[in-house]
Structures are given as structure tokens and as C-alpha cells.
Design an enzyme around this catalytic site. Sequence first.
Site, short mmCIF file in Angstrom:
data_model
loop_
_atom_site.label_atom_id
_atom_site.label_comp_id
_atom_site.label_asym_id
_atom_site.label_seq_id
_atom_site.Cartn_x
_atom_site.Cartn_y
_atom_site.Cartn_z
N GLY A 10 9.46 18.01 72.01
CA GLY A 10 8.22 18.30 71.29
C GLY A 10 7.20 18.87 71.99
O GLY A 10 7.09 18.42 73.07
N ARG A 72 15.09 20.77 71.26
CA ARG A 72 15.50 19.25 71.45
C ARG A 72 16.80 19.03 71.73
O ARG A 72 17.58 18.14 71.44
CB ARG A 72 14.92 18.72 70.09
CG ARG A 72 13.25 18.60 69.91
CD ARG A 72 13.30 17.39 68.95
NE ARG A 72 11.86 17.21 68.57
CZ ARG A 72 11.09 16.39 69.17
NH1 ARG A 72 11.22 15.64 70.42
NH2 ARG A 72 9.69 16.24 68.88
N ASN A 109 10.41 11.46 76.87
CA ASN A 109 11.52 10.50 77.25
C ASN A 109 12.81 10.80 77.32
O ASN A 109 13.61 10.89 78.07
CB ASN A 109 11.43 9.21 76.05
CG ASN A 109 10.11 8.38 76.47
OD1 ASN A 109 9.92 8.19 77.49
ND2 ASN A 109 9.65 7.88 75.35
N ASP A 133 2.48 11.55 72.67
CA ASP A 133 2.83 10.16 72.33
C ASP A 133 2.56 9.08 73.41
O ASP A 133 2.27 7.99 72.91
CB ASP A 133 4.07 9.63 72.09
CG ASP A 133 4.81 10.65 70.80
OD1 ASP A 133 4.00 11.27 69.95
OD2 ASP A 133 5.93 10.69 70.60
O1 F6P Z 1 7.01 13.28 70.32
C1 F6P Z 1 6.21 13.98 69.89
C2 F6P Z 1 6.11 13.96 68.37
O2 F6P Z 1 5.11 14.68 67.76
C3 F6P Z 1 6.23 12.51 67.60
O3 F6P Z 1 4.74 12.15 67.53
C4 F6P Z 1 6.77 12.89 66.44
O4 F6P Z 1 7.11 11.56 65.88
C5 F6P Z 1 7.60 13.88 66.76
O5 F6P Z 1 7.43 14.64 67.87
C6 F6P Z 1 7.87 14.82 65.73
O6 F6P Z 1 9.02 15.57 66.12
P1 F6P Z 1 9.51 16.96 65.60
O7 F6P Z 1 8.89 18.02 66.34
O8 F6P Z 1 11.06 17.06 66.01
O9 F6P Z 1 9.30 17.06 64.07
#
Ligand code: F6P
Length: 339
Positions: A10, A72, A109, A133
Site C-alpha cells: 500500500g 501487492r 511487512n 500503519d
Molecule cells: O497497510 C496500509 C493500509 O492502508 C491498511 O491500513 C489497510 O488495511 C490496507 O492498507 C488497505 O489495503 P488496500 O490498499 O489493498 O485496500
Amino acid sequence: MKIGILSAGGDCPGINAAIRGVGKTAIVKYGMEVIGISNGFSGLIDMNYEVLTEKKLSGILTVGGTILGTSRIKPFKPQEGDTVEDKPQVIKENYHNMGLDALVCIGGNGTQRTANLLSKEGLNIIGLPKTIDNDVWGTDVTFGFDSAVNIATDAIDRLHTTANSHKRVMVIEVMGHNAGWIALYSGVAGGGDIILLPEVEYDMDVVANTLLNRSEKGKPYSIVVVGEGIKVPKKKSAARFIGKQIQERTGLETRETILGYTQRGGTPSPADRILATRYGAYAAELIHTKNFGSMVCIKNNQITSIPLEEVGGKTKLIDLNNRLVTKARNMGVCFGDKF
Ligand code: F6P
């Protein structure tokens, strides 16, 4: 020396400041050649990259998101619809095809886990932790966190006035995945009355009674800050679930706000720009000294590094003896547990 930089996972405010920090230090101080790999690890699979010159690195310090793009993709985890069979092998080959001597992996992570595995495969890797986070194990803070806390705090500040006008309970859900760092910091900074963290098991009776007590004491409104990762029935949003429960159990008029991706967007705070710049510059130094297989981190305001093997993608959660939690409790903030 030729180095590559990628951003994965993210996005968050400050990634461009980090790319700039690595790139400018590598070029200006060490005379290295720098390439930017597009869209996280997928750019290593399809050889999608561009040369990063000083000119390309100019004007990006204050810009949110990532100029390199992100994804991702998890190279070590086979996924449905995969067209490339052995992604780690392809990455290794392409790393050499691109003539890289080192690779900087900017990410949270998941990215640090992959970075460690690539390092074990023999590539020269430096991890650089980022995420709103703040849950990367091994570092006191990640950049992106301060900006997200600023955005969430601003939102909570705004909820106070509308809550007061209508005499309502306002529930606000903030991001953070399974960690409650954004909820804790924005909750305290924004004067939340109840803060629900994924790390603390809450009891709806405690939440309802706290709100009823406040109302009986003549407090006209209440603010409930909820981390998105708290336990709620499957597929329900944390805020919606908690808001409905509050309304049903207390009869107090309740509204919910889910802050969402605004927390990840826009320009980084000055603190994040500085942290990302320090991280980036240090990553270039680690490459120069051939200190591979390590992740840049900050401990007691000193930039240093730890072995990627120790980080391994572990999550840093809030310890319940956390001093901010204790201080907030002492001031009457409810964390939803029977304390
Ligand atoms: O890790 C950052 C974050 O924004 C989290 O706070 C949230 O749960 C997640 O990414 C959302 O992920 P995505 O971008 O895959 O919707």
C-alpha cells in the site's frame, strides 16, 4: 555501482521523499547509477524500469504516492492466474540482466518479508520500512504514519463540532490493519472519549455504559475512535457495527464515519519528509558500505539498521503497557475493556 529502487504494498505519504533520499545520495555522494523499478516486485518480473537521474528526482519531495507505482504482488506466494511459474527465479535473473549491484525495497511487512527471502536467495537487498500503519517490527516509527495521524486527527477535530451541534455520538473508523497505532495516536490527539484498538478486547457493555455515564454527567456528545482491525462479525465494517450497537444499547443518536484512503493520500507531513529522507540517505550509505541484508530503522531517534532476517515481516502491535495507553486511561479515556 548500479542500484535499483522499488516501492511495494500500500502506498503512503513520504515514499517519494525516500526514493529521492536514496537516489540523490547514491548519485551525488557515491556516483552510483540508479534505476527505478515500476509497480513493486512486478517490475522486476517484467523488467519494467526507468533510469532515475537527479532531474527525475527533483520536485518529488512533497508529492504523495509513489512515482514508481506500487503493487501487492508477493513473488514467493503463488497466486491464481499466475503466468510466470517461478517468480523468484525470474526476479533473480532479471536483477542480473538489469546489471544491478543492489536493490532497495521500500515497503511494509509483506515487502520486508519478500526482501528477506530475496536476500537469502543471494541478492544484495536493503529494506526501507514504510506504512501508515506503523506496524513494521524492528523500527520505532515508519514514515507515512505521522501524515496519517495528522489527517485522522483533523477529521476527529471536525467531528467534535458537528457532534456538539447535534448532541450525537460520533464513531470514526481509522486504518491500521491489525495494529491500532493510528487509532491510538489520532484518538489521543483528537481527544477521543473511547478508543477501540485491535490489540484490546472490547466489551460492548463497557462501551455503552461509558457513553451513558457521559450523557448522565451532562456531556452533550462523545467521540469513539475505532481501529479498522477490531474484532467484529465477518464482513461488517468496524464503525458500522459499533455505531449500530451503541445506538441500540444506549438510544443515543449515533453516526459513523469511515475515513478510508484519505489517510494514505496527499502530501507528507514535514516529520515524514524528514524521516523518509533520513531513511533514504542511510540506505544509500548501507549500499556503499555493502551492509546488505539489512533494513533501515530508527531507534531512540538514531537511524540505524537491523538484519532483515530479524524483521522477517513480523508485525509490531501495541503492547498494553504502552505509556500512551496508560496516560490516556489515567485521564479517563475508555479502551472498551474492563479495566
Ligand atoms: O497497510 C496500509 C493500509 O492502508 C491498511 O491500513 C489497510 O488495511 C490496507 O492498507 C488497505 O489495503 P488496500 O490498499 O489493498 O485496500
